[in-house]
Design an enzyme around this catalytic site. Structure first.
Site, mmCIF file in Angstrom:
data_model
loop_
_atom_site.group_PDB
_atom_site.id
_atom_site.type_symbol
_atom_site.label_atom_id
_atom_site.label_comp_id
_atom_site.label_asym_id
_atom_site.label_seq_id
_atom_site.Cartn_x
_atom_site.Cartn_y
_atom_site.Cartn_z
ATOM 1 N N HIS A 124 -0.235 0.265 9.691
ATOM 2 C CA HIS A 124 -1.272 0.781 9.385
ATOM 3 C C HIS A 124 -2.417 0.969 11.192
ATOM 4 O O HIS A 124 -2.815 1.459 11.186
ATOM 5 C CB HIS A 124 -1.897 -0.154 8.475
ATOM 6 C CG HIS A 124 -0.863 -0.888 7.350
ATOM 7 N ND1 HIS A 124 -0.811 -2.130 7.353
ATOM 8 C CD2 HIS A 124 -1.086 -0.251 6.669
ATOM 9 C CE1 HIS A 124 -0.091 -1.831 6.644
ATOM 10 N NE2 HIS A 124 0.004 -1.209 5.767
ATOM 11 N N GLY A 132 0.711 -0.702 -0.181
ATOM 12 C CA GLY A 132 0.406 -0.160 -0.545
ATOM 13 C C GLY A 132 0.923 1.134 -0.007
ATOM 14 O O GLY A 132 1.995 1.249 0.167
ATOM 15 N N SER A 133 0.082 2.049 -0.221
ATOM 16 C CA SER A 133 0.617 3.478 -0.248
ATOM 17 C C SER A 133 1.058 3.914 1.043
ATOM 18 O O SER A 133 -0.636 4.177 1.673
ATOM 19 C CB SER A 133 -0.229 4.545 -1.415
ATOM 20 O OG SER A 133 0.312 4.129 -3.102
ATOM 21 N N GLY A 134 1.939 5.072 1.117
ATOM 22 C CA GLY A 134 1.421 5.483 2.585
ATOM 23 C C GLY A 134 2.985 5.450 3.644
ATOM 24 O O GLY A 134 2.732 6.214 4.738
ATOM 25 N N HIS A 135 3.744 4.782 2.854
ATOM 26 C CA HIS A 135 4.827 4.017 3.329
ATOM 27 C C HIS A 135 6.154 5.258 2.913
ATOM 28 O O HIS A 135 7.354 4.386 3.541
ATOM 29 C CB HIS A 135 4.875 2.407 3.774
ATOM 30 C CG HIS A 135 3.819 1.979 4.194
ATOM 31 N ND1 HIS A 135 3.403 2.104 5.519
ATOM 32 C CD2 HIS A 135 2.820 1.205 3.682
ATOM 33 C CE1 HIS A 135 1.761 1.790 5.683
ATOM 34 N NE2 HIS A 135 1.726 0.773 4.590
#
Lengths: 331, 331
Positions: free
Chosen positions: A218, A55-58
């Site tokens: 998350h 996923g994105s955001g890391h």
């Protein structure tokens, strides 16, 4: 909300457009799939393809580590969401050079399902794809194979990228990545939530002045929530979980990663690192190489994680192997 | 407070201890002065000594850029406070190899006074020290020589470090740094304050949802405060100050730095970068090389700055010159 974005539903596409422009020396978007970031060198003749993602955001995980002698492609999901099976498959098409590919990602149900489907689609075309799932988060389960992958991703990806760059075959690259994962343990602490760009709200609630030991990247629950302690106390508690888990013992040599979850200053990370080093010295565990900074984040989350990887001669050589990517370079 | 520290009055010393342990491959504390971070390679025979520095709280600036072919030493002040004259002088003693030294720092009154005193002390011992003050912050004054130094520090230091590494003499290194500074313009936006570790409180007040265009890296007032706009609007406004100031014109080639002030995710920085690139393309200004990330921060401040440096062949070569430091490496 304190985020610099435009339409919240366009954040991933706009990030990817900006990223591939800013780092065009290293990467581009795959022509057939706007969610696959590909090294300009790929496919590299005679080399196993290294494919990472999630996923994105890391960021800088995953796309920041695509380049020379590291990952050949990153597959990009939405925020905290697995990439699609088609994108996982397309990454194979983009980077396979006839020696097969290795998928490397943190162990989350959505990623497992979609990367596995990507591997099946590749297998139907006769391309062999193997998988190593990173399971370094010590407090996410008692069973190692059920654990989540967090900042230890960086060590496992680095090792696999170097092994592939040295010309090893798929079984050898997979074995090196499995050894790195088996030798790696992490745990974190969160002092705040992160801001989801679509809602403009925190992804979970957390009072100022609280901390949650063991929280996942998350926002998965940790082992306990308490008032924020001094850095040395927090580091002691985290190390008290990590060290006995492998266990790391006197005489071991380790790589250390003190990772920012996004908004923790380098000042604070180095204050934490200082205590990590003191604890390891007391236990007779030798630090071979250290990394301090934002390697695997949760957007604007405040907090940090500690990762140790136990080293042997092979892992040392692979960790030190030169590489050049937008967010990690060894000369 | 959401900071991971111990005693707030020990943050700088504990940071330095952690930093020099974590990055012991590159740097150590000078034996005669615990506020001078010295490259393990210094003094480098036949090379002008490059000395950078300023207050703490801007990491990885300054200490993160000490190493091979970049800075030879960083002089460390307290939070937002100039280093002492003695430390400025001690840095010269630590790195001078007989070709003299160049002081490089952002143009702030305290730094000017103390580095100048350090240079006088060195002169008394017959060591020549020259100075280039970085003045890239376009909105800090109409008079260029009165302007503050912000993230443009990174470009000026990089250029000077490479010129010195190539064996140039002190006048040549100074001339290259002056050219880099003359060609560099920056401006930022803050979305929050930073947390001072000693008080546990913000260094100034800012409502959630507000932004201040042009704010300095110590919270110096900007040009206006308003409700937070979309990223594209913010970038347009900042670029509307930067571009006409030099001015940057059609046919120019530039280096771009989109810098995090501390707590802005790489996602948001790349969304901003996307718009910077669009504006430059529209104006026929060519991007030669780009840098996106936390290069000059204010601890946990949310916000970003944009820096452009107009390039000629010499500046391109110096910007691309290989270097290896804890927080910036070119292979």
């Amino acid at each position: 909300m304190r985020r610099l974005i435009n339409d919240p539903y366009d954040v991933v596409e706009e990030m990817l457009e900006g990223f591939c422009k800013a780092h065009s020396k290293y990467v581009h978007l795959y022509e057939n799939d706007g969610r696959v970031v590909v090294s300009n060198l790929a496919p590299v003749k005679g080399k196993v393809g290294i494919i990472i993602g999630g996923g994105s955001g890391h960021e800088p995980l995953f796309l920041g580590y695509v380049g020379e002698n590291f990952a050949d492609a990153a597959v990009i999901g939405n925020i905290n969401t697995s990439p699609s099976p088609e994108s996982c498959y397309n990454a194979v098409k983009a980077v396979d050079a006839g020696k097969g590919c290795l998928y490397l990602y943190g162990n989350y149900a959505g990623d497992v399902m979609n990367f596995d489907m990507g591997a099946e689609m590749a297998a139907e075309e006769g391309i062999r794809v193997e998988t190593v799932r990173v399971t370094d988060d010590v407090c996410s389960s008692k069973n190692i194979e059920d654990r989540r992958g967090v900042a230890g991703d960086f060590f496992v990806f680095k090792v696999a990228g170097a092994k592939a760059a040295m010309g090893a075959d798929l079984d050898e690259v997979k074995a090196a990545a499995e050894k790195a994962n088996a030798n790696t343990r992490s745990m974190g602490v969160a002092l705040s939530s992160a801001t989801h760009p679509a809602t403009g709200k925190p992804i979970f609630e957390m009072e100022e002045g609280d901390m949650e030991i063991g929280m996942g990247i998350h926002g998965e629950p940790g082992v306990r929530r308490d008032k924020l302690q001094k850095a040395d106390k927090v580091v002691e508690e985290i190390m008290s979980y990590i060290i006995p888990d492998l266990p790391f013992i006197t005489g071991d040599e380790v790589a250390v990663l003190v990772n920012s979850l996004g908004s923790t200053p380098l000042m604070d990370l180095h204050i934490c690192y200082r205590k990590v080093a003191m604890i390891l010295e007391e236990k007779g565990i030798k630090i071979y190489r250290s990394f301090v900074g934002p390697y695997a984040t949760t957007m604007d989350m405040i907090g940090m994680s500690i990762t140790l990887m136990k080293l042997d001669d092979e892992l040392k050589q692979l960790l030190d192997y030169p590489c050049s990517t937008p967010y990690f370079t060894i000369k």
